[in-house]
Design a protein around this motif. Structure first.
Motif, short mmCIF file in Angstrom:
data_model
loop_
_atom_site.label_atom_id
_atom_site.label_comp_id
_atom_site.label_asym_id
_atom_site.label_seq_id
_atom_site.Cartn_x
_atom_site.Cartn_y
_atom_site.Cartn_z
N ARG A 1 0.68 4.18 -2.68
CA ARG A 1 -0.05 5.36 -2.24
C ARG A 1 0.87 6.54 -1.99
N ASN B 1 -8.22 6.58 -4.32
CA ASN B 1 -8.71 7.63 -3.43
C ASN B 1 -7.57 8.34 -2.71
N ALA B 2 -6.63 7.53 -2.21
CA ALA B 2 -5.51 8.12 -1.46
C ALA B 2 -4.76 9.09 -2.36
N ASN C 1 -10.98 -3.50 -5.40
CA ASN C 1 -11.16 -2.90 -4.09
C ASN C 1 -9.87 -2.22 -3.63
N GLU C 2 -8.76 -2.94 -3.78
CA GLU C 2 -7.47 -2.38 -3.39
C GLU C 2 -7.16 -1.14 -4.24
N ARG D 1 0.83 -1.21 0.00
CA ARG D 1 0.00 0.00 0.00
C ARG D 1 0.86 1.24 0.00
N PHE E 1 -9.22 0.80 -5.71
CA PHE E 1 -10.13 1.88 -5.32
C PHE E 1 -9.51 2.71 -4.19
N HIS E 2 -8.97 2.02 -3.19
CA HIS E 2 -8.37 2.75 -2.07
C HIS E 2 -7.10 3.48 -2.49
N THR E 3 -6.32 2.84 -3.35
CA THR E 3 -5.13 3.50 -3.87
C THR E 3 -5.54 4.78 -4.61
#
Ligand code: ADP
Ligand code: MG
Length: 443
Positions: free
Chosen positions: A205, A233-234, A226-227, A201, A229-231
């Motif tokens: 990120r 957003n960050a 899903n992973e 991550r 998506f978070h990357t």
């Protein structure tokens, strides 16, 4: 692993080239970072190394093995021979950092040859090129994310690398990562397996520019989406630049989570269309000039007319022609081009696969290829499926049972479908001209 590499190579080459050079290879074993692969003889080995070094490098990286090298072992026991003078010329030709095997990539995994300077701009790619330049000049401050899409071999990867290299050169402090979505997935899976997900991550990120190539591979990969998506957003929240490429626009990527799809639409979507004739000629001229090989106008026109859209195939034809001319000491003329490229061009036309036809018909009717192959008999798929079977029969030499297998149907169903299409062609003039248009596409 070799299977995976081959699958990636196959996506980059025309069918004939792939069948000629890559199909006859056989994986032997892995030796550290070296893949030992058997090839029929020394000629194939030399050819592969000389002309497909950079494609292999890309394919290895995409298959999750960046930095690995391939050692080709001739099955006939040919000694690794000294090159003849003509061959030596070819080796020198391919020794620019981008095509020289093994592994033509800089530290960031970017191909030095893929820059804005070497990218030929025409009406088909003007928009994507301008968008890519804007992003490279002001990462995070122009279009975010930038989503570029277009067919195989039309320059998506080239533009991604161009952005990367521009950023490397002009914004030296910026941390940049280029990765294919497939590799993103493989690394994530490994990170989970070895309990290094936190490192993973952090790595993705904490960059200023993230370039994700071939985002269509995210289709159906829920955990990866899903992973990612978070990357996303960050990065987005802290104003970092995200660039994506795909072979189709976000709304056509199947099984893509809505939240990702909508994020891909937040910034700018730029398409790359197949090049027109002038652009193809300009590309051929630019490449041959860069190689110091004079390419007569009529030869450029010939190649540009024969190779329909894929720019990689356009380059491949040129390489082959130049190689042949120099090995035989002949001048590059139209007659030579016709002779040397016959198999490639003929191959392109002949090598129609059943899957390609299914895909074509599915696209034509706006359904998914998988729907044509599924058991469903809903109204939207019945006619497309019949048409697909009909095209398979008309345009290939496949047997009825072969065709049946593609669709999971008995060959009697195939016969029935073909008759139905034949009858409908007689009865319905619109339908008939649609079918003719589809057939023309392949003739
Ligand atoms: P994609 O990623 O869209 O499948 P690539 O970016 O790998 O395609 O392009 C295939 C080949 O064609 C590459 O060698 C690339 O340098 C070349 N190419 C594509 N478009 C252009 C262009 N406009 N000018 C010069 N070369 C191009
Ligand atoms: Mg690509």
């Amino acid at each position: 692993i070799w299977e995976r590499v081959l699958a990636r190579v196959e996506a980059k080459l025309n069918r004939h080239t792939f069948l000629t050079w890559f199909k006859p290879t056989r994986f032997i074993r892995e030796n550290g970072d070296t893949l030992m692969v058997e090839v029929p003889d020394g000629t194939v080995r030399d050819w592969l190394l000389r002309h497909y070094g950079s494609i292999l490098a890309e394919a290895l990286a995409e298959a999750g093995r960046p930095g690995a090298v391939v050692s080709f072992v001739p099955a006939d026991g040919t000694e690794i021979s000294e090159p003849s003078p003509a061959e030596e010329f070819l080796i020198r030709q391919s020794e620019d950092p981008a095509t020289a095997p093994p592994l033509a990539q800089g530290p960031s995994g970017l191909n030095h040859r893929y820059t804005f300077e070497t990218f030929v701009v025409g009406p088909s790619n003007q928009f994507a090129n301008a968008a890519a330049r804007a992003v490279a000049e002001a990462p995070g401050r122009s279009y975010n994310p930038l989503f570029m899409y277009g067919g195989v071999g039309l320059g998506k990867t080239h533009l991604m690398h161009a952005i990367g290299q521009y950023v490397d050169r002009h914004h030296r402090q910026s941390a940049l990562t280029y990765i294919s979505s497939e590799r993103f997935m493989n690394e994530m899976i490994n990170a989970i397996r070895y309990e290094r997900i936190i490192d993973f991550r952090e790595r993705y990120r904490n960059v200023d520019v993230l370039l994700v190539d071939d985002a269509q591979f995210l289709a159906g990969k829920e955990a990866t989406q899903n992973e990612f998506f978070h990357t996303f957003n960050a990065l987005y929240d802290s104003g970092k630049q995200i660039v994506l490429s795909s072979d189709r626009p976000p709304h056509e990527i199947p099984a893509l989570e809505e939240r990702l799809r909508s994020r891909f639409n937040w910034g700018l979507i730029a398409d790359i269309q197949p090049p027109d004739l002038e652009t193809k000629i300009a590309i051929l001229k630019k490449k041959s000039d860069a190689d110091g090989v004079p390419l007569p106008d009529n030869v450029a026109l010939f190649i540009a007319t024969k190779i329909k859209s894929n720019i990689r195939d356009l380059e491949g034809s040129l390489i082959r022609l130049v190689a042949y001319a120099s090995l035989t000491g002949k001048d590059i003329t139209l007659a030579l081009a016709q002779d040397v490229l016959r198999s490639i061009i003929g191959g392109e036309e002949k090598a129609i696969t059943l899957d390609a036809l299914v895909k074509f018909v599915a696209e034509y009717y706006g359904v998914r290829p998988s729907e044509l192959k599924a058991a469903s008999n809903s109204r939207q798929v019945v006619t497309p499926r019949q048409v697909a079977m009909y095209l398979c029969k008309t345009l290939t030499s496949a047997s009825l049972p072969d065709i049946g297998r593609v669709f999971g149907k008995h060959h009697s169903t195939v016969i029935h479908s073909i008759r139905k299409v034949e009858e409908d062609r007689k009865k319905n003039a619109d339908f008939n001209s649609q079918i003719n248009a589809m057939l023309d596409n392949f003739r």
